[in-house]
Design a protein around this motif. Structure first.
Motif, mmCIF file in Angstrom:
data_model
loop_
_atom_site.group_PDB
_atom_site.id
_atom_site.type_symbol
_atom_site.label_atom_id
_atom_site.label_comp_id
_atom_site.label_asym_id
_atom_site.label_seq_id
_atom_site.Cartn_x
_atom_site.Cartn_y
_atom_site.Cartn_z
ATOM 1 N N LYS A 93 -68.142 -65.942 -23.023
ATOM 2 C CA LYS A 93 -66.846 -65.304 -23.237
ATOM 3 C C LYS A 93 -66.954 -63.789 -23.079
ATOM 4 O O LYS A 93 -66.434 -63.004 -23.888
ATOM 5 C CB LYS A 93 -66.289 -65.668 -24.610
ATOM 6 N N ALA A 96 -63.800 -61.463 -23.195
ATOM 7 C CA ALA A 96 -63.296 -61.163 -24.534
ATOM 8 C C ALA A 96 -64.139 -60.072 -25.188
ATOM 9 O O ALA A 96 -63.614 -59.199 -25.892
ATOM 10 C CB ALA A 96 -63.301 -62.428 -25.393
ATOM 11 N N THR A 97 -65.444 -60.108 -24.956
ATOM 12 C CA THR A 97 -66.336 -59.065 -25.484
ATOM 13 C C THR A 97 -65.985 -57.708 -24.904
ATOM 14 O O THR A 97 -65.880 -56.705 -25.617
ATOM 15 C CB THR A 97 -67.803 -59.400 -25.151
ATOM 16 N N THR A 99 -63.105 -56.626 -23.329
ATOM 17 C CA THR A 99 -61.788 -56.091 -23.695
ATOM 18 C C THR A 99 -61.697 -55.794 -25.189
ATOM 19 O O THR A 99 -61.104 -54.789 -25.593
ATOM 20 C CB THR A 99 -60.667 -57.058 -23.296
ATOM 21 N N GLY A 100 -62.303 -56.653 -26.002
ATOM 22 C CA GLY A 100 -62.221 -56.471 -27.446
ATOM 23 C C GLY A 100 -62.858 -55.185 -27.926
ATOM 24 O O GLY A 100 -62.321 -54.500 -28.802
ATOM 25 N N LYS A 101 -63.984 -54.817 -27.323
ATOM 26 C CA LYS A 101 -64.713 -53.641 -27.790
ATOM 27 C C LYS A 101 -64.429 -52.390 -26.972
ATOM 28 O O LYS A 101 -64.440 -51.274 -27.508
ATOM 29 C CB LYS A 101 -66.213 -53.931 -27.771
ATOM 30 N N LYS A 113 -55.345 -55.921 -25.414
ATOM 31 C CA LYS A 113 -56.261 -55.008 -24.750
ATOM 32 C C LYS A 113 -56.590 -55.482 -23.338
ATOM 33 O O LYS A 113 -56.731 -56.682 -23.085
ATOM 34 C CB LYS A 113 -57.549 -54.864 -25.560
ATOM 35 N N ALA A 228 -54.547 -59.512 -19.602
ATOM 36 C CA ALA A 228 -54.292 -60.452 -20.701
ATOM 37 C C ALA A 228 -53.110 -61.334 -20.318
ATOM 38 O O ALA A 228 -52.198 -60.900 -19.612
ATOM 39 C CB ALA A 228 -54.000 -59.705 -21.996
ATOM 40 N N LYS A 239 -54.909 -64.004 -24.576
ATOM 41 C CA LYS A 239 -56.285 -64.236 -24.154
ATOM 42 C C LYS A 239 -56.608 -63.413 -22.904
ATOM 43 O O LYS A 239 -55.716 -63.105 -22.104
ATOM 44 C CB LYS A 239 -56.509 -65.717 -23.863
ATOM 45 N N PRO A 240 -57.886 -63.031 -22.718
ATOM 46 C CA PRO A 240 -58.256 -62.258 -21.520
ATOM 47 C C PRO A 240 -57.956 -63.040 -20.239
ATOM 48 O O PRO A 240 -58.137 -64.251 -20.184
ATOM 49 C CB PRO A 240 -59.760 -62.052 -21.694
#
Length: 264
Positions: A93, A96-97, A99-101, A113, A228, A239-240
Motif C-alpha cells: 500500500k 497510501a504511505t 500521500t498520507g505522510k 491528500k 484520490a 482512497k489513493p
C-alpha cells in the motif's frame, strides 16, 4: 554477453514480435495524411494513432500491438515519454504511505491528500509539501530507492520505499521487448488539432544496465501521479488513486536504452 549470444537473443526477440505487420500498418496510417485528433491535449496524439491502428485503450501490462509497445510524439517536441508504469515494490500500500505522510491537500477536497512530483537520480527536487524526492540505484542490494528528505533540515526520512531489480526486470520483459516510437506533424484547424504520422523508429531489446544508468545520470525520471477517489458516497472515496506513476525519458534519448534501432 558474447556477440553470438547477443545475436541469438535479438533473433529470438524478433520471433516474438510482429515487426513487419506493425510497420505495414504504420505506412498505411502515414498514407492517410492529416487525421483529426480524437482527444484534446497531449494524450490525443497517442490515442488517435492507436485508434487507427485498431488498439482499444487499455492499461494492460502487455505490449500494445502483437508484442510491440507503441509510443507517439509531436515531431518537434522534446518532451518526456512514458517508458512504463510501476509503483514501488515496497512497502505494501505504498501509495497510501506516500500521500498520507508526504501529500498535500487536494484542491477540490482539502481533507484528501494527493501527491504529484517528478524525481531524478542525480539530484533531489523540491515539493510544495516541504519534502525533496530523489532516486538512488543501489546495486549492492539490487534496489532502486525512492529517497525523501525534509527541505527544512535536509534529513532523510526513515521510510523504506523501493523497487527491486527483479520487479523492474520483469516489468521491462513484460512490456518492452520492442517499441515503435512514432512522430507526427501537427496543425490546428479551427478548434481541432490534426496529426500526420510521418516517421517512426523501431527499438529492440531494452538493456537493463542502460536503464539503471539512465536513472543515475538523470535522464530517466519517476513521475509520481497519486490522486484520490472523489466520487461521494462510494466505497473508494478518499482512497489513493494512482493515475499512472511511471518512469519517463525524453523521446530523443530513447536510443540510449535499447540495443538495436531501425529508422522507418
Amino acid at each position: 554477453m558474447t556477440v553470438a549470444q547477443k545475436t541469438f537473443c535479438l533473433q529470438d526477440l524478433l520471433k516474438m514480435v510482429n515487426k513487419e505487420n506493425l510497420l505495414k500498418e504504420f505506412q498505411r496510417i502515414k498514407a492517410l495524411g492529416f487525421v483529426q485528433s480524437l482527444r484534446s491535449n497531449n494524450t490525443g496524439i497517442g490515442f488517435t494513432f492507436e485508434y487507427h491502428l485498431g488498439i482499444t485503450e487499455n492499461n494492460k501490462k502487455n505490449p500494445d500491438f502483437e508484442g510491440i509497445e507503441v509510443k507517439s510524439q509531436r515531431a518537434r517536441s522534446n518532451s518526456y515519454v512514458t517508458i512504463f508504469t510501476k509503483s514501488p515494490s515496497f512497502p505494501a500500500k505504498v501509495n497510501a504511505t506516500l500521500t498520507g505522510k508526504f501529500g498535500t491537500p487536494d484542491k477540490t477536497f482539502p481533507a484528501l491528500k494527493v501527491l504529484h512530483t517528478s524525481c531524478f537520480g542525480n539530484c533531489f527536487n523540491s515539493h510544495i509539501g516541504g519534502y525533496s524526492f530523489g532516486l538512488k540505484v543501489d546495486r549492492s542490494i539490487h534496489r532502486v530507492l525512492l529517497q525523501i528528505k525534509s527541505i527544512k533540515n535536509q534529513s532523510l526520512e526513515s521510510t523504506e520505499i523501493y523497487w527491486t531489480f527483479e520487479d523492474l526486470r520483469q516489468r521491462i520483459s513484460d512490456k518492452l521487448r520492442a517499441m515503435l516510437f512514432v512522430r507526427a506533424d501537427s496543425k490546428k484547424v479551427g478548434d481541432f488539432e490534426y496529426f500526420h504520422y510521418t516517421s517512426a523508429i523501431f527499438y529492440l531489446d531494452l538493456n537493463f544496465d542502460k536503464f539503471l544508468k539512465g536513472i543515475e545520470d538523470g535522464l530517466i525520471m519517476f513521475d509520481i501521479r497519486i490522486g484520490a477517489y472523489k466520487t461521494l458516497h462510494s466505497k473508494s472515496f478518499g482512497k489513493p488513486h494512482d493515475h499512472g506513476s511511471c518512469f519517463r525519458i525524453r523521446g530523443v534519448k530513447l536510443e540510449l536504452l535499447f540495443e538495436e534501432m531501425v529508422v522507418v
